[in-house]
Design a protein around this motif. Structure first.
Motif, PDB file in Angstrom:
ATOM      1  N   TYR A  34      10.078   1.719  -7.717  1.00 11.61           N
ATOM      2  CA  TYR A  34       9.338   2.968  -7.585  1.00 11.61           C
ATOM      3  C   TYR A  34       8.761   3.348  -8.952  1.00 11.61           C
ATOM      4  N   GLY A  35       7.569   3.913  -8.949  1.00 17.19           N
ATOM      5  CA  GLY A  35       6.972   4.365 -10.210  1.00 17.19           C
ATOM      6  C   GLY A  35       5.474   4.536 -10.133  1.00 17.19           C
ATOM      7  N   HIS A  36       4.816   3.662  -9.398  1.00 16.73           N
ATOM      8  CA  HIS A  36       3.364   3.789  -9.252  1.00 16.73           C
ATOM      9  C   HIS A  36       3.043   4.964  -8.324  1.00 16.73           C
ATOM     10  N   THR A  37       1.921   5.610  -8.603  1.00 15.09           N
ATOM     11  CA  THR A  37       1.502   6.777  -7.815  1.00 15.09           C
ATOM     12  C   THR A  37       0.401   6.449  -6.811  1.00 15.09           C
ATOM     13  N   ASP A  38       0.074   5.166  -6.689  1.00 13.90           N
ATOM     14  CA  ASP A  38      -0.944   4.747  -5.716  1.00 13.90           C
ATOM     15  C   ASP A  38      -0.614   3.320  -5.281  1.00 13.90           C
ATOM     16  N   SER A  39      -1.473   2.754  -4.475  1.00 12.93           N
ATOM     17  CA  SER A  39      -1.231   1.424  -3.919  1.00 12.93           C
ATOM     18  C   SER A  39      -0.967   0.398  -5.017  1.00 12.93           C
ATOM     19  N   VAL A  40       0.054  -0.461  -4.802  1.00  9.29           N
ATOM     20  CA  VAL A  40       0.356  -1.557  -5.730  1.00  9.29           C
ATOM     21  C   VAL A  40      -0.376  -2.787  -5.199  1.00  9.29           C
ATOM     22  N   LEU A  49       0.817  -1.207   0.000  1.00  3.92           N
ATOM     23  CA  LEU A  49       0.000   0.000   0.000  1.00  3.92           C
ATOM     24  C   LEU A  49       0.859   1.269   0.000  1.00  3.92           C
ATOM     25  N   ASP A  50       2.160   1.139   0.267  1.00  3.90           N
ATOM     26  CA  ASP A  50       3.045   2.305   0.302  1.00  3.90           C
ATOM     27  C   ASP A  50       3.536   2.711  -1.086  1.00  3.90           C
ATOM     28  N   LYS A  51       2.871   2.213  -2.174  1.00  2.00           N
ATOM     29  CA  LYS A  51       3.126   2.587  -3.567  1.00  2.00           C
ATOM     30  C   LYS A  51       4.418   1.984  -4.132  1.00  2.00           C
ATOM     31  N   THR A  52       5.022   1.042  -3.400  1.00  3.64           N
ATOM     32  CA  THR A  52       6.267   0.441  -3.862  1.00  3.64           C
ATOM     33  C   THR A  52       6.126  -1.076  -3.928  1.00  3.64           C
ATOM     34  N   SER A  53       7.077  -1.687  -4.643  1.00  2.69           N
ATOM     35  CA  SER A  53       7.245  -3.137  -4.665  1.00  2.69           C
ATOM     36  C   SER A  53       8.694  -3.436  -4.313  1.00  2.69           C
ATOM     37  N   LYS A  54       8.921  -4.594  -3.684  1.00  2.00           N
ATOM     38  CA  LYS A  54      10.269  -4.956  -3.248  1.00  2.00           C
ATOM     39  C   LYS A  54      10.584  -6.378  -3.691  1.00  2.00           C
ATOM     40  N   ILE A  55      11.883  -6.612  -3.972  1.00  2.00           N
ATOM     41  CA  ILE A  55      12.391  -7.936  -4.321  1.00  2.00           C
ATOM     42  C   ILE A  55      13.332  -8.355  -3.191  1.00  2.00           C
TER      43      ILE A  55
END
Length: 631
Positions: A475-481, A456-462
């Protein structure tokens, strides 16, 4: 007027002939000569004749009131008779003045010609005509009585032409009025159609809001048991705290009393009493353990396990040469017809709160379900008996995913963590912490060394399983992923977001390679088909889209709304797409024919759906805490 009385009758006739009021024969030359001798010579005078008015006004002759009786014929009876006739004529003329006759007086030839020339502006021709005409009259050469009047037909034609002109003017006016009325009508029709469309849109939005409101009410109702449990736990903790405070005060009082006794003994005697120490840890062990203390103890134990596992800190390498996707051959060899006639077979109540995810084991007939009650359960098929129950998260579970070998499980939760579990023991072997808000989804790389998560913090992690650290943040999305998935047997990632976009990432570099636009609402889920040629996505308004992954272009858009689509999933052949909808309906889309089949069975919202390996059984989870099987 006196000269007129004295004028002989022959002079009167000559005057009438000159004015055209009673033309006589040309043989009365003697009377004419006498009249000329009596009155003097005649001469021609130019007279301007105005144009006749269009209203056909009739001019009346004014009678001579001073009518004289000839001398020698004075008779009373005749005088009375003539006076009566004169009165009668006067009365008739007055009547004609008040009520004009409808019959038009025929126009004589010479008047018609003069009027025509005046009307045409031929003044010189008019002068020549009048000079020659009156000269002929004076000479008596032409017999004018035989010429006659203008024919009635011509007069009628003239009248009809005037009437036709007036009618044409009226017709033109009416046409203009009709054109204006037509334009007004078209404008009003357009306004009517616009207001109709606006009304329909308002009705649809109202129905959608009503459905959303009902869904929210049901969703809030599902939290009531949790709230009651939390209230009970809160009261229990308050009681435990009060009891602990009382026991502490009691123990402190005992210690104070013993210390005073010891001081007295030391003052009076040299006897050394053994010193009494209060073991707080022992006291805590003997005291009843509450939910908070239990959670803290489990967290400490997990941190100890995590510290022990940090011996190997070497980073894993992303595979360069990936093996081909085995699903390509499987899908080609699968020639059996797709199945759509699923029927509700069993209902298993496994969780106290809504089921958030169900997932199939990659090789065995084993199913895992995650719920918002913080538990995940391993189920044996086909009876769905519980083989293992896992707990350790401190908040609701959102997603789960099997390791490619099937011996480990990754879970994501609202407590901002991703946990890895050993399915043989049911223990948590690793916890990844780094997201600042709830984690919505998690997925394994096909090599088994990496786990990706979206939040929900607009990021994804590997995450690297071997070095136990975050290798990259996307980083890139402007809303929840809302969802994340690895492309089969590759280093490519697919994410869907509430900013209405899909993104393709390179997991090795963390760079967004492509973004797909087309959804008008928040995208809740996105997934690859087994062959990896197609992407399916669903949004919060029930619209499902299919994308060509090789061309990165949309293929088709299906509106199954207005209820939101929570999750989509392909069967093993890739020919059937299932969607779990917010209204409790499971939609099955035949990708070959485009037909949509509905499975009605959930009483409330359906959150997740998955096929068995052979496609004969369908599993779905809902907000009522149940897992339902369809076959």
């Amino acid at each position: 007027m006196a000269a007129q009385r004295g004028m002989p009758s022959s002079a009167v006739r000559v005057l009438e002939e000159a004015l055209g009021m009673g033309l006589t024969a040309a043989g009365d030359a003697r009377d004419t000569a006498d009249a000329v001798a009596a009155e003097g010579a005649y001469y021609l005078e130019q007279v301007t004749i105005t144009e006749a008015s269009e209203d056909d006004y009739e001019y009346e002759e004014i009678p001579d009131d001073n009518f004289s009786i000839p001398e020698g014929e004075e008779d009373l009876a005749k005088a009375i008779q003539m006076a009566q006739e004169q009165a009668t004529d006067t009365e008739i003329l007055e009547r004609k003045t008040v009520l004009p006759s409808k019959h038009a007086v025929p126009e004589v030839i010479e008047d018609f010609l003069c009027n025509f020339l005046i009307k045409m502006g031929m003044t010189r021709t008019l002068d020549c005509f009048q000079s020659e005409w009156y000269e002929l009259i004076q000479k008596g050469v032409t017999e004018l009585r035989t010429i006659g009047n203008v024919p009635d037909v011509y007069t009628q034609i003239m009248l009809l032409e005037n009437e036709n002109k007036n009618l044409k003017k009226d017709l033109k006016h009416y046409k203009q009025a009709a054109d204006k009325a037509r334009e007004d009508l078209l404008k009003i029709q357009k306004e009517r159609d616009f207001h109709r469309m606006h009304h329909k849109r308002i009705v649809q939005e109202k129905n959608k809001l009503i459905n959303d409101l009902k869904g929210l009410k049901l969703h809030y109702a599902s939290y009531e048991p949790t709230i009651r449990v939390l209230h009970e736990k809160h009261h229990t903790l308050l009681k435990e705290k009060m009891l602990t405070s009382l026991e502490r005060d009691k123990v402190v009082g005992q210690i104070s009393g013993l210390q005073e006794t010891l001081k007295k003994l030391q003052r009076g005697h040299s006897y050394h009493a053994p010193q009494i120490k209060v073991d707080h840890s022992r006291e805590k062990e003997n005291a009843p353990e509450g939910p908070t203390q239990k959670g803290l103890r489990e967290a400490r134990e997990q941190n100890k396990c995590k510290t022990k596992m940090k011996g190997n800190t070497k980073d894993s390498e992303f595979p360069i040469d990936m093996q081909p996707n085995p699903n390509l051959n499987v899908s080609k060899e699968s020639l059996s017809p797709a199945k759509f006639d699923y029927k509700l077979k069993n209902i298993f109540r496994l969780h106290e709160l809504p089921v958030s995810c169900v997932s199939m084991h990659p090789h065995k007939d084993i199913l895992v379900s995650c719920g918002e009650d913080r538990l995940w359960k391993v189920l044996g098929l086909p009876k769905c008996n519980v083989l293992l129950t896992g707990f350790g998260h401190t908040d609701w579970l959102s997603d789960c995913c099997f390791h490619p070998s099937g011996d480990k499980l990754a879970t994501s939760s609202g407590d901002t963590t991703v946990k890895l579990w050993d399915l043989c023991k049911g223990d948590c072997i690793l916890t990844f912490e780094g997201h600042s808000r709830a984690v919505w989804s998690c997925t394994w790389h096909s090599c088994g060394n990496f786990v990706a998560s979206s939040s929900l913090d607009k990021t994804s992690k590997i995450w690297d399983v071997n070095s136990e650290r975050c290798r990259c943040t996307l980083y890139g999305h402007t809303d929840s992923v809302n969802s994340i998935e690895f492309f089969p047997f590759s280093n490519t990632l697919l994410t869907s977001s509430a900013d209405k976009t899909l993104s393709i990432w390179d997991a090795r570099t963390g760079i967004c390679e492509q973004s797909l636009y087309g959804h008008m609402h928040s995208i809740n889920d996105a997934i690859f088909d087994p062959r990896g040629h197609m992407i399916a996505s669903c949004d919060a308004c029930g619209v499902t889209k299919l994308w060509d992954f090789r061309k990165l272009l949309p293929i088709v858009s299906i509106d199954i709304g207005p209820s939101p689509g929570n999750e989509v999933n392909f069967d093993s052949s890739g020919r059937v797409l299932a969607q779990a909808s917010g209204n409790g309906v499971i939609h099955l889309l035949d990708l070959k024919s485009g037909e949509i089949h509905k499975l009605m069975g959930h009483e409330n919202e359906a959150h997740t759906v998955v096929f068995s390996h052979d496609g004969e059984i369908l599993f779905s989870g809902g907000s009522d805490g149940t897992v339902r099987t369809w076959s």
